[in-house]
Every structure is written in structure tokens, then in C-alpha cells.
Design a protein around this motif. Structure first.
Motif, short mmCIF file in Angstrom:
data_model
loop_
_atom_site.label_atom_id
_atom_site.label_comp_id
_atom_site.label_asym_id
_atom_site.label_seq_id
_atom_site.Cartn_x
_atom_site.Cartn_y
_atom_site.Cartn_z
N GLN A 175 0.84 -1.20 0.00
CA GLN A 175 0.00 0.00 0.00
C GLN A 175 0.87 1.24 0.00
OE1 GLN A 175 -2.31 -0.41 3.65
NE2 GLN A 175 -0.98 1.05 4.70
N GLU A 214 -5.88 9.95 -3.55
CA GLU A 214 -6.89 8.89 -3.51
C GLU A 214 -6.99 8.19 -4.87
OE1 GLU A 214 -11.70 8.40 -2.77
OE2 GLU A 214 -10.67 10.19 -2.04
N GLN A 215 -6.91 8.99 -5.97
CA GLN A 215 -6.90 8.40 -7.30
C GLN A 215 -5.69 7.49 -7.49
OE1 GLN A 215 -7.28 12.27 -9.55
NE2 GLN A 215 -8.60 10.99 -10.83
N SER A 217 -3.98 5.89 -5.29
CA SER A 217 -4.04 4.68 -4.46
C SER A 217 -4.89 3.59 -5.12
CB SER A 217 -4.58 5.01 -3.07
OG SER A 217 -5.94 5.42 -3.14
N ARG A 218 -5.72 3.99 -6.10
CA ARG A 218 -6.55 3.00 -6.79
C ARG A 218 -5.81 2.33 -7.96
NH1 ARG A 218 -10.83 6.87 -5.74
NH2 ARG A 218 -10.66 7.73 -7.86
#
Length: 494
Positions: A175, A214-215, A217-218
Motif C-alpha cells: 500500500q 486517492e486516485q 491509491s486505486r
């Protein structure tokens, strides 16, 4: 002077003759099948005004976008033909299942096993070639290894690329840390997050805030994270040909100036809006790029057996180029970058690529030092060179039924007027008011938001170049785009 020009013309024609003869010999009577989203791939080699290589015209082209004459004066099977629909970004790479049955039926009718040429050796190409056919494309395993973004720094260091051309990066698995921690790790406020395997800008996110984080992390991990580097993006076509002594000869084309993130062209943050080659680069930077490409090419041949066409993406800073990607395959720029070689008096490097892929020698190229010296001189600018804009529609549109289609157009004020049939950028000197519209949809085609409407191509010495900056259309580029859009969505501005 006339004698010298005639002598040069004769030399160029002789190179084209030899290239055609060698490719014909390599094909050995086997049908050539092109597997490419553009059914007119390789058109600059066989449909240009001079130096044509007839053997490069495929027997059959398989792809998504329909062709046009003179680029498509051969058998083509295009997914959009008969559907009157051109898909948006998400589905443009999913054309193959739509034509599989027709393609297989056609190929079974051939008298000889085919040669199937593509960007790389996909399983689909092997299926088409069959047990006795030949696939002309780099092995998928080599591509996978060399294009792994999380391994880029290791690859460049292993190849002996100088430190100043390498962007330091961190690799994360499992992650991503917080934005604060990543900024601290890479020493920059604006960062770039890349998925390990992606292309065309689809796996890259520029992160400036938590929403972009956030984008990012996808994206599928592992991730390569580096500081954002300001400058012109650039692409360079490279060709590696094995020599007779166990080594490899590395030929480096002149680098492009690549524009990205131009909303007016429908190009997203990390997506290319087009390329231009006439803008000059600093001599030292081009020298350094040729050196780096040569080192990478020799290392990749020794360790992975890489040969044929491949490419390097760079960012040109005030201190020179830094490398941000290796592409072990043909590229989106391969077609138009070949015009550089033709303007220098040589057949496109793509012809040498195909001949070499078929196990045959290439005799018409000079020693790499001679070719790369020509590249160094050409990169100064001040000579005609190609360009192209890639136009994606920003809304659903339907091509007018009176749209003339792909071909040569004359710029007349705010309008583009059909001039004649054509398929080569050298037929469209934009300094003299001409452009080539290529790969456009047929009249009456519904084009979904995000679909590629066409490429606008030509050559220019500089006055008519379409891009003024890394993310900016020039005044001429804006006028050209407006005139193009008026062919599709007439408004008061037309």
C-alpha cells in the motif's frame, strides 16, 4: 548544385530499392498481415510521395479504424466498419473480438502461412499465424521486463546511463504511505505515482492534493513514486539491429517535443496530445540522449536479446534530458517519426525492424555513428520535420454525411477545404497552408466522448508548428484545431 541534388536523389532512390528488395526477400512470398488499431499502419512507407517500399504494403490489415485511399488500397478488416460507431477511451483497445471470426476466415484462405506483424508478440498474433506462420513482434516477456516502471532506475543504472539522466524514485508495495510521508521521502510537494505496468498515460497520476492521492491509491501496485519534473515531454524512436559479431548496432532518431494535458484536444493530465520534431533541442542534450540510448540498447541486447524498434520517453529540463520510460515495442510515434528518416534520405526504420524480425540482413543503413550524427545535426531544427495532433472529441458527435474524410486539406481562413487524396505528412507542408487529416471516421459515424476523431499531420520548418509549450497550443495550433472542429460541429465561430 543541380548535379548534387540529382546525385542525392539517386542515392535515396537506391536505398529505397534495396530496402524493398531485402524486405521482399525476407517475406519470401508469404502474405503480410498488419495487426494494429490503425489499419493504415506503415502507410508512410508504401503510400508516400517518394521512396516507396511496395513490399511494406500488407496483404491484409486488421484493426479498429477504417482505412482510406491511398493508404488503404488493400484488404482491410476494421471493427468500426459497418457499425457506424467509434468508441470512447475505455473501449478503443477492445476491437479484436469484434473481427476475430472474419480475420480467421480470411487468413485460412491464404495459400501460404502468413507473417503477422504487431507492436509486440501478443497471443492473438500467434493464434493468427498458426503453427507454420511467423510473428514479427518483440516477445511479450522482454516487453514486460523492460517496461516495468518500478524497475526503471535499476535498468538505467545497469545499462550505465549517467546519473544526471535518471529520476530518483521510491518503490512501494502492498500500500502507499500517506501523502505527507511520500512528499518527505521524495523531497517534493508535487509527485508522480505510476503503476508498475501501464501505457499511454493510463497508469500515471500527478499528485498535488489528497483527492489526487486517492486516485493514485486505486492504481494497481506496486507503485513507482518520484518528484514531478518540469519540462517538455519527449519521445525518441530507437532501432537495434544485431551485427555479424554478436553485438548490436543502435540507431537513434531525433527526439520529439511532446505536448500533454491539453484539454482542447481531449488529452488528459498524462496523455499525449501530439508531437512535433522541428523544434530545436540543445546539442549537448541530444548528444547525451544518443549516448544513453546506445548504452541501453547494448545492455538490453546482451541481457534480454532486445532487437528491433523500441523507444525512450524523456523530460527535457533546463539541465538536459531525464529518462522517465522505456518502451520495448513499436510506439504511437513510430509511424510519423519515420518521416524524419525519409526526409534524411532513408527508408523508415520500421522497414529495417520488419526485415530484421524476419531474420534477414539490412544493408541500406549506414554505420550507427553516421546515422546518429545526422540525428544530432537535425535536432538543431531549421529544416522541415513532421508533426501531428491527436484530436479526441470532448462530446458525443456524429460525423456529417458530407464529410470528405481523410486526405489533404487546404487552410482557408477559419476553414479546412478538401484539396485531394493523400496519406503522407510530407504531402502537407503546413507552412504553405496544407494539412493531412488521417484516420478520421467515415461520414455518419457516431463518435462517443473521448473517441479519437483523427490525427492532423504535416511538416513544417517552424512557423506553423502546433505547440507553443509543453501543455499549450500555439496560435496556429489553436486556429487549426478550430478549423478542424468546424468540420464536425459547425458553430457560429466557423
Amino acid at each position: 548544385m543541380k548535379h548534387k541534388d540529382a546525385q542525392t536523389s539517386a542515392q535515396n532512390a537506391e536505398r529505397a530499392r534495396i530496402a524493398n528488395e531485402e524486405l521482399t526477400h525476407a517475406l519470401a512470398g508469404r502474405p503480410l498481415i498488419n495487426f494494429d488499431r490503425h489499419t493504415t499502419a506503415s502507410r508512410i512507407a508504401y503510400a508516400g510521395p517518394v521512396g516507396r517500399i511496395p513490399a511494406a504494403r500488407p496483404t491484409l490489415s486488421l484493426g479498429y479504424y477504417s482505412s482510406w485511399n491511398p493508404a488503404g488500397a488493400h484488404r482491410t478488416i476494421a471493427a468500426e466498419t459497418g457499425t457506424s460507431l467509434r468508441d470512447g477511451e475505455e473501449r478503443k483497445h477492445k476491437w479484436w473480438p469484434r473481427i476475430t471470426d472474419r480475420a480467421v476466415a480470411d487468413i485460412r484462405s491464404f495459400e501460404h502461412p502468413p507473417v503477422v506483424a504487431g507492436w509486440w508478440a501478443l497471443p492473438e498474433l500467434h493464434d493468427l499465424a498458426g503453427p507454420n506462420g511467423t510473428v514479427a513482434g518483440l516477445p511479450a516477456s522482454v516487453r514486460h521486463t523492460l517496461e516495468e516502471k518500478t524497475a526503471l532506475e535499476r535498468v538505467l543504472r545497469s545499462a550505465g546511463v549517467r546519473k544526471r539522466h535518471i529520476i530518483p524514485a521510491r518503490v512501494y508495495r502492498g500500500q502507499l504511505p500517506s501523502l505527507t510521508d511520500i512528499r518527505s521521502a521524495v523531497g517534493a510537494r508535487r509527485i508522480v505515482v505510476q503503476a508498475g505496468h501501464s501505457g499511454g498515460g493510463r497508469g500515471t497520476v500527478f499528485v498535488e492534493d489528497e483527492h489526487a492521492m486517492e486516485q493514485a491509491s486505486r492504481l494497481p501496485g506496486p507503485w513507482r513514486v518520484s518528484a514531478f519534473v518540469e519540462g517538455w515531454s519527449s519521445n525518441t524512436t530507437v532501432l537495434s539491429i544485431p551485427d555479424s559479431r554478436g553485438g548490436v548496432r543502435v540507431y537513434v532518431d531525433r527526439p520529439s517535443h511532446t505536448a500533454v494535458d491539453i484539454a482542447a484536444l481531449g488529452a488528459g493530465t498524462a496523455k499525449s496530445a501530439g508531437h512535433q520534431w522541428a523544434t530545436a533541442f540543445p546539442s549537448q542534450g541530444v548528444h547525451d540522449l544518443i549516448e544513453a540510448a546506445t548504452r541501453i540498447g547494448k545492455w538490453a541486447w546482451r541481457t534480454h536479446g532486445l532487437f528491433g524498434l523500441w523507444g525512450i520517453d524523456t523530460i527535457w529540463t533546463t539541465a538536459g534530458p531525464v529518462i522517465n520510460e522505456i518502451n520495448a515495442r513499436k510506439q504511437a510515434t513510430t509511424e510519423i517519426s519515420g518521416v524524419n528518416q525519409q526526409l534524411a534520405g532513408y527508408p523508415p526504420l520500421a522497414i529495417a525492424h520488419l526485415t530484421t524480425m524476419l531474420g534477414s540482413p539490412v544493408s541500406w543503413l549506414p554505420h550507427p555513428d553516421e546515422f546518429n550524427t545526422l540525428t544530432l545535426k537535425a535536432a538543431h531544427g531549421s529544416a522541415p520535420a513532421p508533426y501531428y495532433l491527436k484530436v479526441r472529441t470532448r462530446q458525443d458527435v456524429t460525423t456529417p454525411y458530407d464529410f470528405p474524410g481523410s486526405g489533404i486539406y487546404r487552410i482557408d481562413g477559419k476553414r479546412l477545404i478538401w484539396e485531394r487524396a493523400g496519406a503522407h505528412p510530407a504531402e502537407a507542408n503546413t507552412d504553405r497552408g496544407l494539412v493531412l487529416i488521417a484516420n478520421a471516421p467515415a461520414p455518419g459515424t457516431a463518435c462517443q466522448e473521448g473517441a479519437e476523431l483523427a490525427t492532423i499531420e504535416g511538416i513544417s520548418e517552424g512557423p506553423a508548428l502546433p505547440f507553443a509549450g509543453p501543455r499549450e497550443l500555439s496560435r496556429r495550433g489553436k486556429a487549426l484545431l478550430q478549423a478542424f472542429e468546424c468540420l464536425f460541429v459547425p458553430t457560429a465561430k466557423c
